[in-house]
Design a protein around this motif. Structure first.
Motif, short mmCIF file in Angstrom:
data_model
loop_
_atom_site.label_atom_id
_atom_site.label_comp_id
_atom_site.label_asym_id
_atom_site.label_seq_id
_atom_site.Cartn_x
_atom_site.Cartn_y
_atom_site.Cartn_z
N VAL A 1 4.88 10.46 -6.76
CA VAL A 1 5.68 10.83 -7.63
C VAL A 1 5.44 11.21 -9.14
CG1 VAL A 1 8.12 10.23 -9.26
CG2 VAL A 1 7.68 9.52 -7.01
N ARG A 2 4.31 10.36 -9.48
CA ARG A 2 3.43 10.67 -10.75
C ARG A 2 2.95 12.21 -10.49
NH1 ARG A 2 0.17 6.23 -10.85
NH2 ARG A 2 1.56 5.13 -12.29
N GLU B 1 0.81 -1.31 -0.14
CA GLU B 1 -0.01 0.02 -0.01
C GLU B 1 0.67 1.27 0.09
OE1 GLU B 1 -3.25 2.07 2.93
OE2 GLU B 1 -2.52 -0.01 3.21
N MET B 2 1.97 1.30 0.63
CA MET B 2 2.79 2.46 0.93
C MET B 2 3.72 2.48 -0.29
SD MET B 2 3.38 4.71 2.96
CE MET B 2 4.21 6.05 2.37
N ARG B 3 3.88 1.51 -1.07
CA ARG B 3 4.67 1.64 -2.27
C ARG B 3 3.65 2.38 -3.26
NH1 ARG B 3 6.87 -3.70 -2.04
NH2 ARG B 3 9.20 -3.26 -1.69
N GLN B 4 2.33 1.81 -3.47
CA GLN B 4 1.44 2.63 -4.11
C GLN B 4 1.37 4.35 -3.87
OE1 GLN B 4 0.25 1.12 -6.94
NE2 GLN B 4 -0.18 2.94 -7.71
N VAL C 1 8.31 7.65 -12.65
CA VAL C 1 7.86 6.84 -11.51
C VAL C 1 8.73 5.66 -11.42
CG1 VAL C 1 6.02 4.97 -10.92
CG2 VAL C 1 5.12 7.19 -11.73
N PRO C 2 9.39 5.41 -10.32
CA PRO C 2 10.19 4.14 -10.02
C PRO C 2 9.50 2.90 -10.50
CG PRO C 2 9.95 5.46 -8.15
CD PRO C 2 8.96 5.87 -8.85
N ASP C 3 10.36 2.03 -11.17
CA ASP C 3 9.87 0.51 -11.23
C ASP C 3 9.93 -0.47 -9.88
OD1 ASP C 3 9.52 1.11 -13.78
OD2 ASP C 3 10.93 -0.50 -14.60
N VAL C 4 11.00 0.05 -9.10
CA VAL C 4 11.20 -0.57 -7.87
C VAL C 4 11.40 0.37 -6.73
CG1 VAL C 4 12.72 -2.17 -6.61
CG2 VAL C 4 12.47 -2.59 -9.01
N ILE C 5 10.54 0.00 -5.56
CA ILE C 5 10.84 0.86 -4.31
C ILE C 5 11.48 -0.29 -3.52
CG2 ILE C 5 9.85 2.06 -2.42
CD1 ILE C 5 8.13 3.68 -4.35
#
Ligand code: PRX
Length: 663
Positions: free
Chosen positions: A599-600, A590-593, A608-612
């Motif tokens: 960023v978006r 959820e936090m990743r989203q 937008v990062p591919d990986v967090i």
């Protein structure tokens, strides 16, 4: 000269057919190149005679200083001369009897959406818009911000600004409201030109809604935009809830047709600013790169002619968007300065299917096709049939730009797309260089090496420097820098000449620092090895790691972030972010989203990062500097190649991060 000697086995040549190429032998190239370096003043004056000037430049028109120890850095070309680039792009061709020749062949989101505008049509529309801008009180030197999709009105708006000496600032229509507001405020535009929206494949993009938000942010920031001129896109009308502010917004289709279709061009000094274009650097806010008129015009026109072997009436297609430098120099100015017919592509290359590019080439009989390696990589994985179904016999020159092209993509481009018939010009250059710097020239005499940007263009002196600033001679590797000035180079950064000097000229006194690394082989061919600074290149889009870090760190739950670029098979590089949360309990999907959305919203979808990767802490030196080299290796799963980590304040963080990869 050893640059053009020995031709090793891997060399491939691409012969042009049908008409002789602009440069027909290496001796021709060598002669012109030598002259351009030994006598830049005379060489470029001769080239400039192909353009229309209301006043000729002074005899000694060129002067520059690249040495920070010798006072301010500056360059001027064609001093004393006066010209108008829009006149050179349009009126000149109409006067020469090409008024009824197509200028733009626009293809919309759907293959059946088409529009043809002749040189006369474009000239008339440019004049109408210029007149409207004048009515709004836009004066020479004022900046107008353009936030438009790829419709004819975008290059028309650029040319209309240029016609009256106003400065355009195009903001790529993928940027968010926050980024747009920042760019409008920075250059204090009072007029913004936009559209209701656009369709990208099956997805509507609500541009007017984004502009409304951006202009609210501008108001809050103390800057008022007086007028927003809106192009109506019937396939993407105003979205529900998005309206018109009667005191500010006006429709293009109601106001522009009423204007007179003639407008006297404003003849401007050679060094009058033509446009601003914001680009990313390794630190801080985006930089407003400033290009001026005379040198840029000559550099753009001449490089387009030689590099694409272009003649008036050629059908040329660049898949670039006008929001980036390629869309300025090699979609708008360069081709029109050469009287070409430009395909303007308002869709995405994989919509409605993978055949779209080759369909467009067949439909319009494209002669020169200019694109980015990322697009080739994404298309080649779907097989050759998509390509070979369509007639590509019109193609003569293929071009690549924006990132290094890998051998596999190069061969596919050459063999499948170009049927081994078309040379590939792998053009290395930058937003700041304005025009092509290192590139092969088309013609059987110029041997091509897949993946090498090859040879310097006229007037360009590339050098490789050691970290201590010593020139590497012969074959070897180093930091790519440029000795001496060229006409198309950026003259300053908007409102920040100090940053211009410190970014590009302070690292190595006497040279322009490119930020790229390169290798020179035994034949003198140059191979770009990628950025040596903290700039990453995702699908040919240049993104500063600092900008993405800044956007992440703005979120209240983010304590710290570090961003690196990692290799990606299609995009070239992808964005990989390490994030330390203020509350580690929140780590999870959820936090990743939340962070991705943030960023978006702050920069735009392409950043937008591919990986967090959750990072309880980051690897830092004792002085607090984040060791990105270590982060990059961990991201790519290359922990065996971490190298020396003994300088880290806390080396145990490395194992911790490795253990959290993929979690
Ligand atoms: O790293 C180089 C890469 O793109 C950077 C410039 O990005 P930008 O200013 O956005 O301009 C892109 C379009 C000119 C360069 O510093 N780059 C550009 N062209 C090439 C390239 N890398 C390798 N080969 C190229 N042909």
């Amino acid at each position: 000269m050893h640059r053009l000697q020995v031709l090793s086995k891997q060399l491939t040549s691409g012969a042009l057919t049908e008409r002789p190429s602009t440069i027909s032998s290496s001796a021709d190239y060598e002669r012109l190149y030598k002259r351009s370096i030994e006598d830049p003043n005379g060489f470029w004056a001769e080239m400039a005679k192909d353009f229309v000037w209301s006043k000729t430049w002074d005899k000694d028109h060129f002067k520059s200083n690249f040495n920070v120890n010798n006072g301010p850095i500056f360059t001027h070309w064609f001093k004393g001369g006066k010209t108008n680039i829009a006149f050179n792009c349009l009126d000149r061709w109409v006067a020469a009897g090409r008024g009824s020749q197509p200028c733009f062949l626009w293809e919309g989101n759907e293959p059946h959406q088409q529009r043809t505008m002749t040189y006369s049509d474009v000239l008339a529309e440019v004049c109408r818009l210029s007149n409207w801008l004048l009515c709004q009180g836009v004066k020479m030197g004022d900046t107008v911000s353009l936030y438009l999709p790829m419709v004819c009105e975008l290059p028309i708006a650029m040319l209309a600004c240029a016609r009256i000496g106003a400065v355009h600032s195009v903001i790529f229509a993928g940027f968010s409201a926050d980024s747009l507001a920042q760019r409008i405020m920075d250059c204090k535009s009072r007029v913004v030109i936009t559209s209701t929206g656009t369709m990208r494949g099956t997805k509507p993009v609500d541009l007017k809604g984004i502009v409304d938000k951006a202009l609210d942010l501008c108001n809050k920031g103390g800057h008022k935009v007086d007028r927003a001129l809106v192009v109506e896109d019937s396939s993407c009308p105003l979205q529900p809830g998005v309206g018109f502010q009667a005191s500010r917004d006006v429709w293009w289709h109601q106001h522009i047709p009423q204007q007179a279709a003639q407008c006297e061009p404003t003849w401007v000094d050679s060094e009058q600013p033509l446009f601003l274009l914001y680009t990313s650097g390794s630190t801080g806010n985006p930089k407003g790169v400033v290009h001026t008129t005379g040198g840029y015009m000559v550099g753009a026109g001449v490089s387009t002619k030689y590099v694409f072997d272009m003649q008036p009436g050629d059908v040329y297609w660049s898949t670039a968007d006008c929001g980036w430098i390629t869309g300025h120099t090699y979609l708008t100015y360069g081709p029109l300065l050469n009287g070409a017919i430009c395909v303007l592509f308002g869709s995405t290359p994989t919509y409605p299917d993978q055949a779209r590019c080759w369909q467009v080439i067949e439909k319009y009989k494209v002669r020169q096709f200019y694109t980015a390696p990322t697009l080739l990589r994404s298309l080649l994985q779907h097989g050759d049939d998509w390509v070979t179904k369509y007639d590509r016999s019109s193609l003569r020159v293929l071009g690549s730009v924006g990132e290094p092209i890998n051998e596999h993509a190069w061969h596919w481009f050459h063999e499948v797309v170009g049927e081994k018939r078309c040379p590939i010009v792998d053009t290395w250059w930058q937003t700041e260089t304005g025009t092509h710097m290192i590139t092969p020239l088309p013609g059987s005499w110029c041997k091509l090496k897949p993946g090498s940007a090859s040879l310097p263009f006229f007037g360009v002196q590339p050098v490789l420097l050691s970290p201590e600033g010593k020139e590497v001679t012969g074959h070897g590797e180093g930091i790519l820098a440029i000795k001496g000035a060229w006409p198309g180079m950026a003259r300053t950064l908007h409102n920040d000449h100090g940053r211009y000097e410190s970014t590009y000229f302070a690292p190595f006194s006497g040279y322009y620092f490119t930020g790229d690394g390169a290798r020179r082989d035994e034949d003198g061919y140059i191979w770009i090895t990628g950025r040596v600074d903290d700039v990453i290149n995702v699908s040919g889009h240049r993104i500063g790691t600092a900008e993405v870090e800044g956007a992440l760190a703005e979120h209240p739950l983010c304590a710290e972030a570090a961003v690196v670029g990692v290799d990606h098979p299609i995009k070239g590089q992808s964005i990989y972010a390490y994030v330390t949360l203020t509350d580690a309990q929140r780590q999870g999907k959820e936090m990743r989203q939340i962070l991705v959305d943030h960023v978006r919203k702050t920069i735009g979808p392409f950043a937008v990062p591919d990986v967090i990767h959750w990072a309880p802490s980051l690897p830092k030196t004792r002085s607090g500097k984040i060791m990105r080299r270590v982060l990059r290796k961990i991201a790519m799963g290359q922990e065996k190649e971490l190298g020396d980590v003994s300088t880290l304040a806390d080396p145990s963080v490395v194992d911790l991060l490795i253990s959290l990869r993929g979690k």
